[in-house]
Design a protein around this motif. Structure first.
Motif: not given
Length: 96
Positions: A73-74, A76-77, A80-81
């Motif tokens: 999750l980290a 992927a974030l 994306a950022w």
């Protein structure tokens, strides 16, 4: 009479090659075609064709399963950022 070969004959110093630069070997091609026909006739071809795909899927599942969920999750974030930042990074000065 000229010593130049006619355009229809292969170049005297160049070996007979395919576009990739590998030499053509009709014997090897015939053996591979015969093997493909035998495998198709026997019915083994579909089984052999799915083995590498299954191994790739199994390997990907092992790698994904070894990484904890919050780390995925980290990551992927962060991706994306980075992909959707409003401002580009600062330009570097050009050297003359």
């Amino acid at each position: 009479m000229s010593n130049k070969p006619s355009p229809k004959t292969p170049h005297p110093t160049k070996p007979n090659t395919r576009p990739g630069g590998l030499p053509t070997r009709p014997g090897r091609l015939l053996v591979l075609l015969a093997l493909a026909l035998v495998l198709l006739a026997v019915g083994i071809w579909p089984v052999l064709a799915t083995v590498p795909i299954g191994l790739v899927v199994q390997g990907a599942a092992t790698v994904v399963g070894a990484v904890p969920g919050p780390v995925v999750l980290a990551a992927a974030l962060a991706l994306a950022w980075r992909a959707h930042r409003k401002y580009p990074p600062a330009a570097t000065p050009k050297t003359a």
